[in-house]
Design an enzyme around this catalytic site. Structure first.
Site, PDB file in Angstrom:
ATOM      1  N   ARG A 102       0.883  -1.180   0.000  1.00 39.04           N
ATOM      2  CA  ARG A 102       0.000   0.000   0.000  1.00 39.04           C
ATOM      3  C   ARG A 102       0.912   1.219   0.000  1.00 39.04           C
ATOM      4  NH1 ARG A 102      -5.381   1.370   3.417  1.00 39.04           N
ATOM      5  NH2 ARG A 102      -6.115  -0.019   1.775  1.00 39.04           N
ATOM      6  N   HIS A 129      -7.222   0.782  -6.615  1.00 46.31           N
ATOM      7  CA  HIS A 129      -7.442  -0.109  -5.465  1.00 46.31           C
ATOM      8  C   HIS A 129      -8.115  -1.390  -5.984  1.00 46.31           C
ATOM      9  CE1 HIS A 129      -7.729  -1.384  -1.444  1.00 46.31           C
ATOM     10  NE2 HIS A 129      -8.572  -0.525  -0.931  1.00 46.31           N
ATOM     11  N   GLN A 132     -10.105  -3.936  -3.739  1.00 47.22           N
ATOM     12  CA  GLN A 132     -11.393  -3.438  -3.256  1.00 47.22           C
ATOM     13  C   GLN A 132     -12.503  -3.723  -4.267  1.00 47.22           C
ATOM     14  OE1 GLN A 132     -12.113  -1.806  -0.188  1.00 47.22           O
ATOM     15  NE2 GLN A 132     -14.134  -2.413  -0.926  1.00 47.22           N
ATOM     16  N   ASP A 218     -17.226   7.317  -1.541  1.00 50.46           N
ATOM     17  CA  ASP A 218     -15.993   7.171  -0.762  1.00 50.46           C
ATOM     18  C   ASP A 218     -15.721   8.533  -0.128  1.00 50.46           C
ATOM     19  OD1 ASP A 218     -13.547   6.284   0.240  1.00 50.46           O
ATOM     20  OD2 ASP A 218     -12.530   6.244  -1.694  1.00 50.46           O
ATOM     21  N   CYS A 258     -16.313   1.430   0.305  1.00 48.66           N
ATOM     22  CA  CYS A 258     -15.100   0.653   0.599  1.00 48.66           C
ATOM     23  C   CYS A 258     -14.731   0.727   2.077  1.00 48.66           C
ATOM     24  CB  CYS A 258     -13.951   1.120  -0.278  1.00 48.66           C
ATOM     25  SG  CYS A 258     -13.486   2.849  -0.016  1.00 48.66           S
ATOM     26  N   ARG A 286     -13.432  -8.876   1.123  1.00 49.25           N
ATOM     27  CA  ARG A 286     -12.034  -8.540   0.834  1.00 49.25           C
ATOM     28  C   ARG A 286     -11.152  -9.759   1.139  1.00 49.25           C
ATOM     29  NH1 ARG A 286      -9.952  -3.390   1.103  1.00 49.25           N
ATOM     30  NH2 ARG A 286      -8.015  -4.455   0.567  1.00 49.25           N
TER      31      ARG A 286
HETATM   32  N1  NVA Z   1      -9.951   6.614  -1.403  1.00 49.63           N
HETATM   33  C1  NVA Z   1      -9.581   6.200  -0.071  1.00 49.63           C
HETATM   34  C2  NVA Z   1      -9.819   4.735   0.087  1.00 49.63           C
HETATM   35  C3  NVA Z   1      -9.474   4.164   1.429  1.00 49.63           C
HETATM   36  C4  NVA Z   1      -9.667   2.703   1.504  1.00 49.63           C
HETATM   37  C5  NVA Z   1      -8.127   6.553   0.190  1.00 49.63           C
HETATM   38  O1  NVA Z   1      -7.297   6.369  -0.719  1.00 49.63           O
HETATM   39  O2  NVA Z   1      -7.823   7.041   1.268  1.00 49.63           O
HETATM   40  N1   CP Z   2     -11.225  -0.308   2.185  1.00 47.93           N
HETATM   41  C1   CP Z   2      -9.959  -0.361   2.644  1.00 47.93           C
HETATM   42  O1   CP Z   2      -8.990  -0.607   1.893  1.00 47.93           O
HETATM   43  O2   CP Z   2      -9.860  -0.154   3.979  1.00 47.93           O
HETATM   44  P1   CP Z   2      -8.533   0.062   4.834  1.00 47.93           P
HETATM   45  O3   CP Z   2      -7.978   1.406   4.470  1.00 47.93           O
HETATM   46  O4   CP Z   2      -8.983  -0.026   6.262  1.00 47.93           O
HETATM   47  O5   CP Z   2      -7.557  -1.027   4.482  1.00 47.93           O
END
Ligand code: NVA
Ligand code: CP
Length: 304
Positions: A102, A129, A132, A218, A258, A286
């Site tokens: 990540r 992502h 997801q 989101d 998500c 997931r």
């Molecule tokens: N769009 C959000 C998704 C988190 C799972 C982010 O990137 O923070």
């Molecule tokens: N939806 C998702 O990826 O959640 P986290 O940021 O908690 O991993």
């Protein structure tokens, strides 16, 4: 060797196989059966951003498959002190069997993959992502049989999650209606063209949600974009999934997110905690879908 860096890395046929495997792996777990095809194998996980679902689902999933998952926050490693990502890839991939990352720019995960001896999975970047949306589509198909020809209404930011929905729309042949404020239109990064039968931008969330089968959203401020918080909170004020927005969608439409969610910002509590919401199944899936991806990348196709 294959990597899973964006949704378009797998074909429709591969997703169909992966969803079949997901259903089997999930059913066996629910029946209390042990399925441990990866004894002695290690998943290395690098997190440059926070996570709840991604960490728990990969760590629990890898353990259930008989392997071990190693959690690393980049700030505690030499990566946080400037070690080149290429060098980290060379070293880590000589010690672990599969990697999940990540991070910020997609180019970081691509550079890692280019130097890795083992498969790499995208656990979220600024751009995409994939894990997801794989879970989201599995969740919808599990309930309704197929997503082909359906309409997904995305109310909010053109971010990593909505950009991944767009790649999925082309592969699964459904329509993505995106409602976002001016200045936040989707920037397509994969060089693909998306015709109006696949993708349409709306300014009005009510119009985007009309006759939709899935309404989703989101946060307006994704991780890494915190410096834009004040401006974004203003710009996204009318881009919220409310009960009134849900009323525009089909009567059997579902709400997805998500997570993590900010109740009262991008979604009202009556929606996310209401009868059309399937966010908890979505989150659970997931783990099941990612187990199928790990199995596929490490062992190839399984016949049973
Ligand atoms: N769009 C959000 C998704 C988190 C799972 C982010 O990137 O923070
Ligand atoms: N939806 C998702 O990826 O959640 P986290 O940021 O908690 O991993």
């Amino acid at each position: 060797m294959r990597h899973y860096l964006q949704f378009s890395d797998f074909t429709r046929e591969e997703y169909e196989y992966l969803f079949k495997r997901t259903a089997i792996i999930k059913a066996r777990l629910k029946a209390g059966e042990l399925y441990q095809p990866l004894p002695g194998k290690v998943l290395g996980m690098i997190f440059e951003k926070s996570s709840t679902r991604t960490r728990v689902s990969f760590e629990a999933g890898m353990f259930q498959l008989g392997g071990h998952a190693m959690f690393m926050q980049s700030k505690d490693t030499q990566l946080g002190r400037g070690e080149p990502i290429e060098d980290v890839a060379q070293v880590m991939s000589r010690m672990v069997d599969i990697v999940m990352i990540r991070t910020f720019e997609q180019s970081i995960i691509e550079r890692f993959a280019d130097n890795s001896l083992v498969p790499v999975i995208n656990g979220l970047t600024n751009e995409y992502h994939p894990c997801q949306i794989m879970a989201d589509i599995f969740t919808y198909i599990e309930k309704f049989g197929s997503i082909e020809g359906k309409t997904v209404a995305w109310i909010g930011d053109s971010n990593n999650v909505s950009r991944t929905w767009l790649q999925a729309a082309k592969i699964f042949n459904f329509k993505l209606n995106l409602a976002c404020p001016p200045g936040y239109d989707m920037v397509v990064l994969d060089g693909q063209t998306y015709g109006s039968e696949i993708f349409e931008i709306f300014r009005d969330p009510y119009l985007a949600a009309r006759d939709a089968d899935i309404v989703t959203t989101d946060v307006s401020v994704s991780m890494g974009f915190e410096r834009e918080t004040l401006q974004r909170k203003k710009d996204f004020l009318s881009y919220k999934v409310s009960e009134k927005v849900m009323l525009q969608a089909k009567a059997n439409a579902v709400f997805m997110h998500c997570l993590p969610a900010h109740r009262g910002e991008e979604v009202d509590p009556e929606v996310i905690d209401g009868p059309q919401s399937i966010v908890w199944e979505e989150a659970e899936n997931r783990m099941h879908t990612q187990k199928a991806v790990i199995e596929y990348l490490m062992l190839g196709r399984i016949d049973d």
